[in-house]
Design a protein around this motif. Structure first.
Motif, PDB file in Angstrom:
ATOM      1  N   ARG A  49       0.849  -1.197   0.000  1.00 39.49           N
ATOM      2  CA  ARG A  49       0.000   0.000   0.000  1.00 39.49           C
ATOM      3  C   ARG A  49       0.881   1.242   0.000  1.00 39.49           C
ATOM      4  N   LYS A  54      -3.120  12.404  -0.716  1.00 41.85           N
ATOM      5  CA  LYS A  54      -3.350  12.314   0.719  1.00 41.85           C
ATOM      6  C   LYS A  54      -4.368  13.335   1.207  1.00 41.85           C
ATOM      7  N   ARG A 110     -12.721   9.727   4.772  1.00 40.44           N
ATOM      8  CA  ARG A 110     -13.420  11.004   4.529  1.00 40.44           C
ATOM      9  C   ARG A 110     -14.291  10.899   3.289  1.00 40.44           C
ATOM     10  N   LYS A 135     -13.052   1.995   3.408  1.00 40.27           N
ATOM     11  CA  LYS A 135     -12.830   2.299   4.823  1.00 40.27           C
ATOM     12  C   LYS A 135     -14.137   2.769   5.447  1.00 40.27           C
ATOM     13  N   ARG A 165     -11.080   1.387  10.295  1.00 34.03           N
ATOM     14  CA  ARG A 165      -9.968   2.272  10.669  1.00 34.03           C
ATOM     15  C   ARG A 165     -10.330   3.170  11.845  1.00 34.03           C
TER      16      ARG A 165
HETATM   17  C1  PEP Z   1      -4.525   6.193   4.830  1.00 35.36           C
HETATM   18  O1  PEP Z   1      -4.823   4.986   4.788  1.00 35.36           O
HETATM   19  O2  PEP Z   1      -3.374   6.621   4.689  1.00 35.36           O
HETATM   20  C2  PEP Z   1      -5.587   7.162   5.152  1.00 35.36           C
HETATM   21  C3  PEP Z   1      -5.537   8.426   4.746  1.00 35.36           C
HETATM   22  O3  PEP Z   1      -6.516   6.637   5.925  1.00 35.36           O
HETATM   23  P1  PEP Z   1      -7.992   7.108   6.398  1.00 35.36           P
HETATM   24  O4  PEP Z   1      -8.790   7.291   5.156  1.00 35.36           O
HETATM   25  O5  PEP Z   1      -8.377   5.921   7.196  1.00 35.36           O
HETATM   26  O6  PEP Z   1      -7.822   8.342   7.223  1.00 35.36           O
END
Ligand code: PEP
Ligand code: MN
Length: 355
Positions: A49, A54, A110, A135, A165
């Motif tokens: 991964r 981001k 998100r 997620k 998560r």
């Molecule tokens: C990630 O997996 O790096 C991430 C941004 O996770 P999440 O969507 O769970 O905040």
């Protein structure tokens, strides 16, 4: 709605628990990606991964390397033979990833919280057959999470998986995101054939919590783990505190105790019978309690009394809480049980009064 699912099929990956996905929070440089990937591949990790785009809480931080990073993931595939996975949040991300031959996509927390975005991704994925992991939304809303599976499934994708998560909270005393295990457990009850991955890195937010969270997820029968691992975690450009080196990850995985989900022993069968007897008794006693409640309702109606007698209610909660604790149970748990019983009693008395 019933989901039309099929198991995640990645040739060469054993169908045994836990399926592991590991790699850095973000792809930072080609060197960091290749170093981390090589170390993980040497430890037997098969799915890599790395975040390319981001989602950051505030502007100004590192917002991902963008499309250029996809070429690095392609290199990882070619040189290590690992499958590669990344997060998509828009239709454009999906098209770029499909063009680059990314094997597994995931939808971030998100994004899952936003049905418009999930629908856009679903539309972009029509006609594609690759594993899509979703997620949980940042807020503890199981229906929203299931809604996202339905949208992606409606677009024809069947190899789906869930990533637990954790859930945002103002209280970050222990966890970065509260696990609220009952939510993925309820997801399992509602959609038993959907594989669930645990993301201990984003739940814990710190290295020390990765191992115990992985173990908890395994004890609950989850299918996989997605863990953030970086060749030099302290210098990571995002989520430094929660990333572990490939060595540490390997150590954690080797110590995991994987218990069987099924039981064959007769003893357990006998104990389960006892549980069933207890549950039957609980139902009978509850039904009896409700009959008495309805009689009280009739009395209150005849004497023009309000249903809710707060003093009496508090007395029950306190008394039963203390009694439960004497019997080795958590008093807060007992209070919750009696709150639920009281709620049903009130509902039944309302019916009597309004007859
Ligand atoms: C990630 O997996 O790096 C991430 C941004 O996770 P999440 O969507 O769970 O905040
Ligand atoms: Mn991260």
């Amino acid at each position: 709605m019933e989901l039309d699912l099929k198991p995640i099929e990645l040739a060469g990956i054993e169908k045994k628990r836990p399926m592991i996905i590991a790699g850095p929070c973000s792809a930072e440089t080609e060197e960091q990606v290749m170093d981390t990937a090589t170390m993980l591949a040497n430890k037997g990790i098969k799915i890599f991964r790395a975040g390319i785009w981001k989602p950051r809480t505030k502007p100004g931080g590192f917002e991902g390397i963008g499309v250029d990073g996809l070429a690095w993931l392609k290199r990882v595939k070619q040189e290590t033979g690992m499958y590669v996975a990344t997060e998509v949040a828009t239709a454009k991300h999906v098209y770029e990833c499909l063009k680059a031959g990314i094997d597994v996509l995931w939808i971030g927390a998100r994004t899952t919280a936003n049905p418009f975005a999930v629908q856009e991704i679903a539309d972009a994925l029509k006609g594609v057959d690759i594993p899509i992991l979703i997620k949980n939304p940042v807020n503890p809303d199981l229906e929203l999470w299931i809604g996202a599976f339905e949208r992606i499934n409606n677009a024809g994708l069947k190899q789906l998986g869930a990533i637990h998560r954790g859930f945002s909270s103002y209280d970050k005393k222990i966890y970065r995101n509260l696990p609220q295990w009952h939510i993925p457990i309820e997801l399992r009850r509602r959609i038993p054939e959907l594989p669930i991955f645990c993301d201990p890195s984003h739940i814990g937010g710190k290295r020390e919590l990765v191992a115990p969270l992985c173990q908890q997820a395994m004890d609950l029968g989850f299918d996989g783990l997605i863990v953030e691992s970086h060749c030099n975690p302290d210098c990571a450009w995002s989520d430094a505190a929660q990333q572990v080196t490939p060595d540490v990850l390997d150590y954690i995985l080797n110590l995991l105790v994987i218990r069987k989900e099924t039981q064959t022993t007769e003893n357990l069968g006998e104990l389960r019978n006892q549980i069933d007897d207890c549950d039957n008794e609980i139902i009978e006693v509850l039904a009896k309690r409700m009959r008495v409640c309805r009689e009280i309702g009739t009395f209150k109606k005849e004497h023009d009394m309000t249903i809710l007698q707060t003093g009496r209610y508090n007395e029950i909660l306190d008394k039963r809480g203390a009694q439960g604790s004497l019997c080795g149970m958590d008093s807060e748990f007992i209070k919750k049980v009696f709150e639920a019983i009281h709620e049903e009693s009130v509902r039944q008395q309302m019916e009597i009064i309004n007859k």
